[in-house]
Scaffold this motif. Sequence first.
Motif, short mmCIF file in Angstrom:
data_model
loop_
_atom_site.label_atom_id
_atom_site.label_comp_id
_atom_site.label_asym_id
_atom_site.label_seq_id
_atom_site.Cartn_x
_atom_site.Cartn_y
_atom_site.Cartn_z
N PHE A 51 0.86 -1.18 0.00
CA PHE A 51 0.00 0.00 0.00
C PHE A 51 0.89 1.23 0.00
N TYR A 52 0.39 2.36 -0.49
CA TYR A 52 1.17 3.58 -0.64
C TYR A 52 0.53 4.71 0.16
N PHE A 53 1.38 5.62 0.68
CA PHE A 53 0.87 6.77 1.43
C PHE A 53 1.90 7.88 1.41
N ASP A 54 1.45 9.09 1.73
CA ASP A 54 2.31 10.27 1.81
C ASP A 54 2.26 10.84 3.22
N LEU A 55 3.40 11.28 3.71
CA LEU A 55 3.47 11.99 4.97
C LEU A 55 3.80 13.44 4.66
N ILE A 85 6.77 -6.94 7.94
CA ILE A 85 6.16 -5.70 7.48
C ILE A 85 7.31 -4.76 7.13
N THR A 86 7.30 -4.25 5.92
CA THR A 86 8.38 -3.38 5.45
C THR A 86 7.82 -2.01 5.09
N VAL A 87 8.47 -0.96 5.58
CA VAL A 87 8.14 0.41 5.21
C VAL A 87 9.35 0.98 4.50
N THR A 88 9.15 1.52 3.30
CA THR A 88 10.24 2.14 2.54
C THR A 88 9.79 3.47 1.97
N SER A 114 5.85 3.40 1.04
CA SER A 114 5.04 2.21 0.82
C SER A 114 5.17 1.33 2.06
N ILE A 115 4.10 0.59 2.36
CA ILE A 115 4.12 -0.38 3.44
C ILE A 115 3.67 -1.71 2.86
N SER A 116 4.47 -2.75 3.10
CA SER A 116 4.19 -4.07 2.53
C SER A 116 4.03 -5.10 3.64
N PHE A 117 3.01 -5.93 3.50
CA PHE A 117 2.74 -7.01 4.44
C PHE A 117 3.02 -8.32 3.73
#
Length: 166
Positions: A51-55, A85-88, A114-117
């Motif tokens: 999944f993708y997101f912006d801060l 769980i990976t956040v990049t 992005s956060i990957s499960f």
Amino acid sequence: MNLTKLAAAAVLVASAGAAFAAPQAVNPGGSLGTNPDGVSFVGLANGVSTFYFDLVEVATPGFTTSFDLSADFWSVFAPATINGITVTGGSFSDTVVPASGSALFTGLSAGSYSISFDSTGSFGSFVTGTVTATAITTPVPEAGSMALALAGLGVVGLVASRRRKV
């Protein structure tokens, strides 16, 4: 005749399942939005769901902003295991192998992520949960404040020096 009823039942179940998940949850490859706050997601429990997101930093003079990202998750319909769980994003990359149903990532700056499960589970199982970004604001001392503090230390040193001489 029985085949028609079976097909109609399958379509009804499929549409009911889609109607249940669609309004609230983001599917793999989708966007969790900007500064997600309890945004729900759903992914299949065999493989990697990303999944993708912006801060986005809220500009506040005299403060810097960093973010903590928490992910709470659970399996639906059948047991599933989260392998990682990976956040990049930007220069940040971290993988957590959670022992429980949550993970925390700290020290993220503004940017796109992005956060990957990565999960395994039996046929028909799903991984679902929520992602929340919390902005942490830290005051930054201004140059004038630092100069005043150094001048004060200089005066204290000068007074101490004169008292020794007397």
